[in-house]
Write an enzyme that holds these catalytic residues in place. Structure first.
Site, short mmCIF file in Angstrom:
data_model
loop_
_atom_site.label_atom_id
_atom_site.label_comp_id
_atom_site.label_asym_id
_atom_site.label_seq_id
_atom_site.Cartn_x
_atom_site.Cartn_y
_atom_site.Cartn_z
N HIS A 71 0.83 -1.21 0.00
CA HIS A 71 0.00 0.00 0.00
C HIS A 71 0.87 1.26 0.00
O HIS A 71 1.95 1.29 0.59
CB HIS A 71 -0.95 0.02 1.20
CG HIS A 71 -0.29 -0.02 2.54
ND1 HIS A 71 0.08 1.11 3.23
CD2 HIS A 71 0.07 -1.06 3.33
CE1 HIS A 71 0.61 0.77 4.39
NE2 HIS A 71 0.64 -0.55 4.48
N ASP A 73 -0.58 4.26 0.94
CA ASP A 73 -1.09 5.20 1.95
C ASP A 73 -0.34 5.03 3.26
O ASP A 73 0.20 3.97 3.56
CB ASP A 73 -2.61 5.04 2.15
CG ASP A 73 -3.02 3.64 2.57
OD1 ASP A 73 -2.38 2.68 2.15
OD2 ASP A 73 -4.00 3.53 3.34
N GLU A 138 -5.13 0.88 2.80
CA GLU A 138 -4.86 -0.20 3.74
C GLU A 138 -4.97 0.31 5.16
O GLU A 138 -5.48 -0.36 6.05
CB GLU A 138 -3.47 -0.78 3.50
CG GLU A 138 -3.26 -2.17 4.16
CD GLU A 138 -2.82 -2.09 5.61
OE1 GLU A 138 -2.95 -3.10 6.31
OE2 GLU A 138 -2.34 -1.03 6.06
N GLU A 139 -4.51 1.54 5.38
CA GLU A 139 -4.49 2.11 6.72
C GLU A 139 -5.86 2.66 7.13
O GLU A 139 -6.07 2.99 8.29
CB GLU A 139 -3.43 3.22 6.81
CG GLU A 139 -2.02 2.78 6.47
CD GLU A 139 -1.40 1.91 7.57
OE1 GLU A 139 -2.12 1.51 8.50
OE2 GLU A 139 -0.19 1.62 7.45
N HIS A 353 3.85 3.79 12.53
CA HIS A 353 2.74 4.62 13.01
C HIS A 353 3.18 5.60 14.11
O HIS A 353 2.35 6.33 14.65
CB HIS A 353 1.56 3.76 13.54
CG HIS A 353 0.89 2.95 12.47
ND1 HIS A 353 -0.43 2.57 12.55
CD2 HIS A 353 1.34 2.45 11.30
CE1 HIS A 353 -0.75 1.86 11.48
NE2 HIS A 353 0.31 1.78 10.70
ZN LIG Z 1 1.26 -1.29 6.34
#
Ligand SMILES: [Zn+2]
Length: 379
Positions: A71, A73, A138-139, A353
């Site tokens: 992904h 994003d 995805e996030e 994150h």
């Molecule tokens: Zn990821």
């Protein structure tokens, strides 16, 4: 670093980090990947679902298909002033590259593209196809991303055989852990209905807290399963309980609770729900239970793909990776049900994150080598 030329995967990683693709915005990342893949002879197809941009790229028409997936994003940076440097300006410090998405998972993307370039630079003819599946969702909600691309591919009979997800799977050092599956995630939203009353006259009321308490204890005590060769035992957790009117002399009419199962392949979501309802029904309480399934468990059993990954990692690091099914969910949950062998191999996930997300520069280059080796071993 100003004088040292950057390796191609680090250069590409920097270009991707500079595009602030906060979920579900792709921010031009896929355009960059399309440029590179088209130059390699991939047929690139943008699949737009809602505000989500997805990419399906394939080179060759023969089977089997080896697909790299991931992904573009990223999660929001949070408070940007807490970062040591601009989250969207790649910054090198002490062998590390900082930036949002550096580990999750723009380094995975950069390494897979360069691995494909290296492999195709030397191997023009091979039996099968190479593919790349990228989403920008995805996030976030993950509804218009990989799930829909897989459905579209299934509908036209395009079947992926092997899939390597570039998610950050490693724990302490690159390649120490490879994910070969994920637990299922099933959430329950419960309402227990009682009858409100005066605290001094409990026989005239039905206190839902009192009704639920023994059941809750039982839900915690149940041994759902012992796990199996690939999965830890299924776990049950309550995450929220609400009840009460705020008055000290009133028993409430209602209790609501939320809980979640992380479950092994010993269950399907149907069999697990059925077991839970049996327990509830045995307690003779008036309840309503809504379910939300985030993903069924999946598992890639040992075979050609896992062997290739283990060997590729071992050649680079000297140690065999642990094959694990732990951690949260990933887009593997959407790919695997189509009968695809899915494994996840990517950089160390300790900073994902977080503020000051980073990746080791050497790891990104080594990851390219691992991906390239996986292609060679499978073809
Ligand atoms: Zn990821």
């Amino acid at each position: 670093m100003a004088d040292t030329p950057l390796s191609p995967e680090i250069q590409l990683l920097c270009d991707l980090i500079r595009r602030p693709s906060i979920t579900p915005d792709d921010a031009g990342c896929q355009e960059l990947l399309i440029e590179r893949l088209s130059a390699l002879g991939f047929v690139c197809e943008t699949m737009q679902f809602g505000d989500v941009t997805n990419l399906w790229a394939r080179r060759g028409t023969a089977s089997p298909i080896l697909c790299f997936a991931g992904h573009t994003d990223v999660v929001p940076p949070g408070n940007e002033s807490d970062w040591s440097s601009d989250p969207f300006e790649p910054t090198f410090r002490d062998g590390l590259l900082y930036g949002r998405g550096a580990a999750d998972m723009k380094s995975g993307l950069a390494s897979m593209i360069v691995a494909l370039e290296q492999f195709l630079g030397e191997n023009k003819e091979f039996e099968g196809s190479l593919a790349v599946l990228i989403t920008s969702d995805e996030e976030g909600r993950a509804r218009d991303g990989t799930l829909k691309v897989i459905a579209a591919l299934e509908e036209r009979g395009e079947h992926i055989d092997w899939c390597v997800l570039g998610e950050p799977s490693s724990q302490e050092s690159l390649g120490d852990l490879v994910r070969v599956g994920r637990r299922g995630s099933l959430s329950g939203m419960l309402t227990v209905n009682g009858v409100q009353g005066h605290v001094a006259y409990p026989h005239l009321a039905e206190n839902p807290i009192r009704q639920f308490a023994p059941l809750l204890a039982e839900l915690h005590d149940v041994e759902w399963d012992k796990g199996n060769d690939y999965f830890p035992p299924t776990s049950f957790q309550v995450v929220d309980i609400k009840s009460g009117t705020g008055a000290p002399n009133v028993t409430p009419a209602e209790l609501t609770a939320r809980f979640n199962f992380r479950y092994s392949t010993e269950w399907t979501h149907e069999s697990l729900k059925q077991r839970v309802h049996e327990l509830f029904d045995a307690h003779r309480i008036d309840y309503d239970l809504q379910w939300h399934l985030s993903g069924e468990p999946f598992l890639t059993t040992p075979g050609k793909l896992t062997n290739a990954i283990v060997q590729a990692v071992k050649e680079k690091t000297g140690a065999e990776p642990e094959l694990s099914t732990g951690g949260g969910t990933s887009d593997g949950r959407f790919i695997s049900p189509a009968g695809v062998d899915v494994v996840e191999l990517g950089p160390v996930n300790a900073s994902i994150h977080k503020i000051d997300e980073h990746v080791r520069v050497d790891d990104v280059v080594a990851l390219t080598g691992m991906y390239r080796r996986i292609i060679e071993l499978l073809f």
